[in-house]
Design a protein around this motif. Sequence first.
Motif, PDB file in Angstrom:
ATOM      1  N   PHE A  88      11.658   6.861  29.827  1.00  0.00           N
ATOM      2  CA  PHE A  88      11.091   6.819  28.476  1.00  0.00           C
ATOM      3  C   PHE A  88      10.865   5.388  27.978  1.00  0.00           C
ATOM      4  O   PHE A  88      10.280   5.202  26.914  1.00  0.00           O
ATOM      5  CB  PHE A  88      12.006   7.566  27.505  1.00  0.00           C
ATOM      6  N   LEU A  90      13.225   3.364  26.984  1.00  0.00           N
ATOM      7  CA  LEU A  90      14.110   3.265  25.822  1.00  0.00           C
ATOM      8  C   LEU A  90      15.337   2.423  26.195  1.00  0.00           C
ATOM      9  O   LEU A  90      15.996   2.706  27.196  1.00  0.00           O
ATOM     10  CB  LEU A  90      14.545   4.665  25.379  1.00  0.00           C
ATOM     11  N   LEU A 191       9.057   3.659  24.528  1.00  0.00           N
ATOM     12  CA  LEU A 191       9.644   3.900  23.208  1.00  0.00           C
ATOM     13  C   LEU A 191      10.155   2.593  22.603  1.00  0.00           C
ATOM     14  O   LEU A 191      10.132   2.424  21.388  1.00  0.00           O
ATOM     15  CB  LEU A 191      10.775   4.923  23.315  1.00  0.00           C
ATOM     16  N   TRP A 194       7.340   1.062  20.554  1.00  0.00           N
ATOM     17  CA  TRP A 194       7.005   1.744  19.290  1.00  0.00           C
ATOM     18  C   TRP A 194       8.138   1.634  18.273  1.00  0.00           C
ATOM     19  O   TRP A 194       7.888   1.521  17.063  1.00  0.00           O
ATOM     20  CB  TRP A 194       6.635   3.198  19.570  1.00  0.00           C
TER      21      TRP A 194
END
Length: 201
Positions: A88, A90, A191, A194
């Motif tokens: 992801f 992340l 992620l 963002w």
Amino acid sequence: MKNFIYSLLQRYKNLGIILRHCDGLAALGLRLYLVPIFWMAGTNKLMHFQDTVEWFDNSDWGLGLPFPTIMATLATSAELSGAVLLAFGLFTRLISIPLIITMLVAIVTVHLPNGWQAIADPNAPFANAQVIASAEKLEKAREILENYGNYDWLTSSGSFVILNNGIEFAVTYLVMLLALIVLGGGRYISLDYWIKSKLEK
């Protein structure tokens, strides 16, 4: 000539500006390459957790590490959570740190005694004595398979090789993780990007 060189340099500079918006692709490529590697390593440890603990503990045929249950738990957790987080994008920089530690432990305790090569190739520039000795074994194994087995079928998915288990792959993953500490998850396709964009507003 001077104008021509200046024009080339200007175009090179402009190319860098254009490609800046694609720089997340490099991080994405590294992340997606590493995800299945750490997922498979982690799930294998988890599915055979007691065997993993024994391997971490035993100094005769294993790693001989202290606190084997804790070490096995940390390694398994780092690899599984690392695979998910890298997928992801992340906390990419953060999760790269325990994965780097895992790679360093693997390099020092498992792979280093075998030299550089992961696959034994006696003709390679970094071939050590162990790899050079594998040439005779490989030839004998081929001879046995050709005489007593279906050699064409056995090698239809790839050449027959001897695993040397050197540091080559582990160092490659280590370098990729070091790059991710610098790059982060990557522009647009993580992620991390963002979340950072939202926090900066």
